[in-house]
Design a protein around this motif. Structure first.
Motif, PDB file in Angstrom:
ATOM      1  N   ASP A  99      79.622  42.058  21.679  1.00 32.60           N
ATOM      2  CA  ASP A  99      78.165  42.014  21.642  1.00 32.60           C
ATOM      3  C   ASP A  99      77.660  41.586  20.270  1.00 32.60           C
ATOM      4  OD1 ASP A  99      75.590  42.499  22.971  1.00 32.60           O
ATOM      5  OD2 ASP A  99      75.381  44.107  21.502  1.00 32.60           O
ATOM      6  N   ALA A 141      71.888  46.556  27.530  1.00 32.91           N
ATOM      7  CA  ALA A 141      70.725  46.015  28.238  1.00 32.91           C
ATOM      8  C   ALA A 141      69.467  46.828  27.937  1.00 32.91           C
ATOM      9  CB  ALA A 141      71.000  45.981  29.739  1.00 32.91           C
ATOM     10  N   GLN A 158      68.220  45.945  24.468  1.00 32.33           N
ATOM     11  CA  GLN A 158      67.515  44.661  24.507  1.00 32.33           C
ATOM     12  C   GLN A 158      66.112  44.857  25.068  1.00 32.33           C
ATOM     13  OE1 GLN A 158      68.240  41.850  23.242  1.00 32.33           O
ATOM     14  NE2 GLN A 158      70.415  41.334  23.398  1.00 32.33           N
ATOM     15  N   ARG A 159      66.002  45.663  26.101  1.00 34.30           N
ATOM     16  CA  ARG A 159      64.697  45.936  26.720  1.00 34.30           C
ATOM     17  C   ARG A 159      63.767  46.632  25.734  1.00 34.30           C
ATOM     18  NH1 ARG A 159      64.118  50.102  31.855  1.00 34.30           N
ATOM     19  NH2 ARG A 159      61.842  50.375  31.787  1.00 34.30           N
ATOM     20  N   GLY A 165      73.946  40.214  19.990  1.00 37.51           N
ATOM     21  CA  GLY A 165      73.307  41.302  20.711  1.00 37.51           C
ATOM     22  C   GLY A 165      72.849  42.430  19.805  1.00 37.51           C
ATOM     23  N   GLN A 184      75.286  49.035  30.126  1.00 37.06           N
ATOM     24  CA  GLN A 184      73.941  49.488  30.505  1.00 37.06           C
ATOM     25  C   GLN A 184      73.074  49.718  29.268  1.00 37.06           C
ATOM     26  OE1 GLN A 184      73.411  52.430  33.830  1.00 37.06           O
ATOM     27  NE2 GLN A 184      75.630  52.579  33.653  1.00 37.06           N
TER      28      GLN A 184
END
Length: 445
Positions: free
Chosen positions: A374, A328, A331-332, A379, A325
């Motif tokens: 990641d 993500a 990244q957002r 990532g 979570q």
């Protein structure tokens, strides 16, 4: 480190709307300093990733005083360097407090006269890091009571009122709800910011170098685990003051020291009322350079220490989901991600060196495998700091309780059983897992 009790609620579907979070561009890099470029940390134009630890007590150990031990600090940093650890997160604040579990000596009392002996311990620690090409993350306050923290700033400015953590007369979440009043208290915040100005603007007595020019510092951190509140009602009520405190404090640090990164020290969802929107809003604040999360399976009741085998499958699934979570969310936000606290108990509710750590070893591997996957995919994951390095320290008392005046500094802070989460130098399997992870991170280039 986090407190022992938490509210556990489903992630909120609504709530405070997240601030817009466009991709963050590159910070103008200064050679030798870690910088940020979108979801990457960089150093001298190359992507920077690291294996790290927590060593909250480093400044105490570095002090030239009866409570310090500079030779031990050198040995501990040598051991960590040999394991491939290049980043150490440490406490750079502590407030003289009536709170039951608060550490002494402290960096400061309510006056503007700060503890030069302890500050010189911090100077020494940073100089020793620099000699080993290691870097520090330094936190400037604490939401929790074990170093005085925000509750003590309130005590100094509210006429002497305070609440002890885990006091039966003030059950959870009264303490965090009380401490979160700090953000809206102008007198308390003013005292805190006076200390921030003094520390961030400090000149080292060891190197003669201003802190702002010292590449041994990777980042300033606003606090250890700042959160808007314990209960949802208090947290929602405090959100505006919380965001404002983060934004203004980050801007203050950047104005004094434009060379170093700034992070919040927040736990992620568990420190944000379990709301993805609050995590997003917090990390959209422009002065915050990277996202932090902490992962505490026992504290959050994800693992039963009396039944590790039976509770492990659920624990593993929850840990994987929590990390995913936040990958993500990073990244957002367009920012790097650091798992800067993760800890696990020894087997069979034991605390002493020489007892087994099979389940902790398994947990460390889980975190490291998730992060490396990641990293290898490009990532936002940039680093890890396990909690915590105890090294050659050992519990001073058979009951494993910390007593004021103890100098056997361990990774477990004064409010916790000594030996609970700390990694001893004799924990061969755990040290080998850390070493292998450090090598894997270094191999990524």
């Amino acid at each position: 480190m986090t407190a022992l009790r938490f509210t556990r609620r489903a992630a909120l579907a609504g709530g405070a709307a997240a601030l817009a979070a466009p991709r963050i561009g590159a910070q103008a890099p200064t050679p030798g300093f870690v910088a940020r470029d979108g979801v990457a940390l960089t150093l001298n134009g190359r992507r920077h990733r690291y294996a790290g630890t927590n060593m909250w007590y480093a400044a105490w150990l570095g002090a030239d005083a009866p409570f310090g031990d500079r030779d031990r600090l050198r040995r501990e940093l040598d051991r960590l360097a040999a394991l491939g650890v290049t980043n150490v997160r440490a406490n750079a604040s502590a407030e003289l407090s009536p709170l039951r579990n608060s550490v002494r000596p402290a960096f400061r009392d309510s006056s503007a006269s700060y503890n030069e002996t302890l500050l010189q311990g911090l100077d020494f620690f940073l100089a020793e890091l620099g000699r080993r090409d290691m870097r520090a993350v330094l936190y400037l306050a604490n939401f929790w009571e074990w170093s005085g923290g925000m509750a003590t700033y309130l005590y100094w400015t509210n006429g002497g009122r305070y609440i002890d953590m885990n006091d039966p007369a003030h059950p959870w979440p009264e303490f965090p709800d009380f401490a979160s009043g700090f953000y809206a208290s102008a007198p308390a915040v003013a005292l805190f910011r006076a200390y921030v100005r003094a520390l961030v603007g400090r000149v080292s007595t060891v190197t003669g170098r201003p802190y702002r020019d010292d590449p041994a510092i990777m980042a300033w951190q606003l606090a250890n685990e700042p959160r808007p509140g314990g209960s949802e009602s208090a947290g929602r009520r405090n959100l505006s003051a919380f965001y404002r405190w983060v934004e203004e404090t980050a801007a203050l640090i950047k104005a004094i020291d434009p060379n170093h990164l700034v992070s919040t020290g927040n736990e992620g969802l568990k420190g944000c009322l379990e709301s993805p929107d609050i995590v997003a809003a917090l990390n959209a604040i422009p002065g915050i350079d990277y996202m932090t999360i902490h992962v505490w399976p026992q504290n959050w009741s994800w693992i039963d220490p009396a039944d590790m085998a039976g509770s492990w499958p659920r624990c593993e699934a929850l840990v994987r989901d929590y990390v995913a979570q936040h990958v993500a969310l990073a990244q957002r936000a367009g920012k790097p991600l650091v798992i800067e606290e993760f800890g696990f108990p020894r087997d069979n509710v034991a605390y002493d060196a020489g007892t087994t750590t099979a389940w902790r070893d398994r947990y460390y591997r889980l975190i490291y495998e998730s992060v490396l996957a990641d990293m290898r995919s490009g990532g936002p994951s940039a680093g890890t700091n396990f909690w915590a390095w105890s090294g050659e320290g050992r519990p001073a008392h058979p009951d494993h309780h910390f007593r004021r005046g103890d100098t056997a500094w361990l990774g477990d802070p004064p409010h916790e059983p000594q030996g609970w989460y700390g990694l001893f130098d004799s924990d061969a399997s755990g040290c080998e897992i850390v070493r292998a992870h450090g090598a894997a991170v270094a191999a990524l280039g």
